[in-house]
Design a protein around this motif. Structure first.
Motif, PDB file in Angstrom:
ATOM      1  N   GLY A   1       0.829  -1.181   0.000  1.00  0.00           N
ATOM      2  CA  GLY A   1       0.000   0.000   0.000  1.00  0.00           C
ATOM      3  C   GLY A   1       0.871   1.242   0.000  1.00  0.00           C
TER       4      GLY A   1
ATOM      5  N   GLU B   1      -4.905   5.645  -3.467  1.00  0.00           N
ATOM      6  CA  GLU B   1      -6.214   5.006  -3.417  1.00  0.00           C
ATOM      7  C   GLU B   1      -7.337   5.944  -3.867  1.00  0.00           C
ATOM      8  OE1 GLU B   1      -5.089   1.837   0.129  1.00  0.00           O
ATOM      9  OE2 GLU B   1      -6.399   3.533   0.583  1.00  0.00           O
TER      10      GLU B   1
ATOM     11  N   TRP C   1      -2.983  -2.245   0.969  1.00  0.00           N
ATOM     12  CA  TRP C   1      -3.724  -1.043   1.320  1.00  0.00           C
ATOM     13  C   TRP C   1      -2.840  -0.094   2.112  1.00  0.00           C
ATOM     14  CZ3 TRP C   1      -8.730  -1.158  -0.548  1.00  0.00           C
ATOM     15  CH2 TRP C   1      -9.172  -2.415  -1.010  1.00  0.00           C
TER      16      TRP C   1
END
Length: 351
Positions: free
Chosen positions: A249, A254, A274
């Protein structure tokens, strides 16, 4: 305790029991276990004596005070090596470790099969729209099966960002199973090196994004790669393309990915990693039917965990015996490390 005992510690867990079993065969090695919530009265004596720290790779699973930064290193006067539990090293600051004369190693390649197979699973599931059709059938509503028309992957193009252990295996599988064209962006490897791994070298990241039907992120999370995939990069991908990441991540933005999906700039995504793990249940990317998700489990197979633990134990034993580790992440530390090793353990490691 045997004379000249080497002290190793870990926090919470190791990748697999085989790591502890292998170290237990050596009478000159003592292993301590701490927990995230261990009191300072238990932590400080371990840190004061430790020569090696088998450190977890997940930022979210290891409390900050036990991550490999200067505040911890300053409490470990005898520490020689930080060895991560996996290929990632998010819990270690390489500059801090180097300044302290501490070697940092990982277990790169130990989970390459598990992660590469996860990339393939996501690529196939997205292309065949398996998740979308599964959800429709379970919902009890009406649907037209033609709405789930997918695509074959045979002969299409995959763009691999970072062609190390995992990326090389992804290239091999895509080329061998589906006769795909494989292109790779990796500024640290030459065209000849990349060709030896069965891929074409993309001159720029933009060239790869414009050509690929699937973009697979397989590079480490570093200062150079953080935020590498943002709004501008998603806009350069083809509208029918899929974005897949099993790396770390933070390499992709995102919010920018959610915006690209909303604007239909790309067709879908497969996400195993993530910024915050696990992501909150109301995370925007969890709302898309064309996004396949998993909670950083690509490398968590029984075989991968065993392999990582075995590699970690072998490398740790070599280090404590004075050998130069094959997966040294900060090679510039070696001279200072050798001096500290000799002063602390009484013999000099190999040049």
């Amino acid at each position: 305790m045997a004379p000249n005992t080497k002290r190793v510690f870990y926090v919470n867990n190791v990748a697999a029991q085989v790591y502890l079993d292998m170290l237990a065969k050596r009478p000159d090695i003592h292993v301590d276990k701490l927990e995230n919530d261990s009191p300072d009265s238990a932590i400080e004596p371990v840190l004061a004596q430790a020569h090696a720290y088998q450190i977890g790779s997940s930022r979210q699973e290891l409390v900050m005070k036990l991550q490999g930064y200067t505040p911890l290193l300053s409490r470990c006067p005898n520490l020689l090596v930080l060895s991560t539990n996996g290929a990632g090293f998010d819990t270690v600051n390489l500059a801090d470790a180097t300044a302290a004369g501490v070697a940092v190693v990982n277990q790169a390649g130990g989970n390459k099969e598990g992660v590469a197979e996860h990339v393939m699973a996501m690529m196939l599931a997205l292309s065949k729209r398996i998740v979308m059709s599964d959800h429709a059938m379970r919902s009890g509503g009406t649907y037209d099966r033609r709405d789930f028309m997918g695509d074959d992957v045979q002969g299409r193009t995959i763009g691999i960002i970072g062609i190390g252990h995992v990326g090389t295996r992804v290239a091999e599988l895509c080329r061998g199973l589906f006769q795909m064209r494989v292109i790779a962006y990796d500024p640290y490897q030459t065209a000849e090196q990349i060709a030896a791994k069965g891929a074409e070298k993309a001159a720029t990241l933009e060239d790869l994004l414009r050509a690929a039907d699937y973009v697979s992120i397989n590079c480490p999370h570093t200062k150079e790669t953080r935020g590498m995939m943002g709004a501008a990069q998603f806009a350069q991908m083809q509208k029918h393309a899929y974005f897949i990441t099993t790396a770390r991540g933070g390499i992709h933005d995102e919010d920018a990915l959610a915006a690209a999906l909303t604007a239909k700039q790309i067709t879908g995504a497969g996400l195993d990693v993530w910024e915050d793990e696990p992501p909150p249940s109301d995370h925007p990317l969890l709302r898309f039917d064309n996004v396949l998700v998993s909670p950083h489990t690509a490398g968590i197979t029984r075989q991968s965990r065993h392999n990582i633990a075995k590699i970690a134990a072998e490398q740790m034993l070599d280090i404590l015996d004075g050998k130069k580790p094959p997966r040294l992440l900060n090679p510039e530390v070696w001279d200072a490390y050798r001096d500290r090793f000799a002063a602390i353990l009484g013999f000099c490691p190999e040049a």
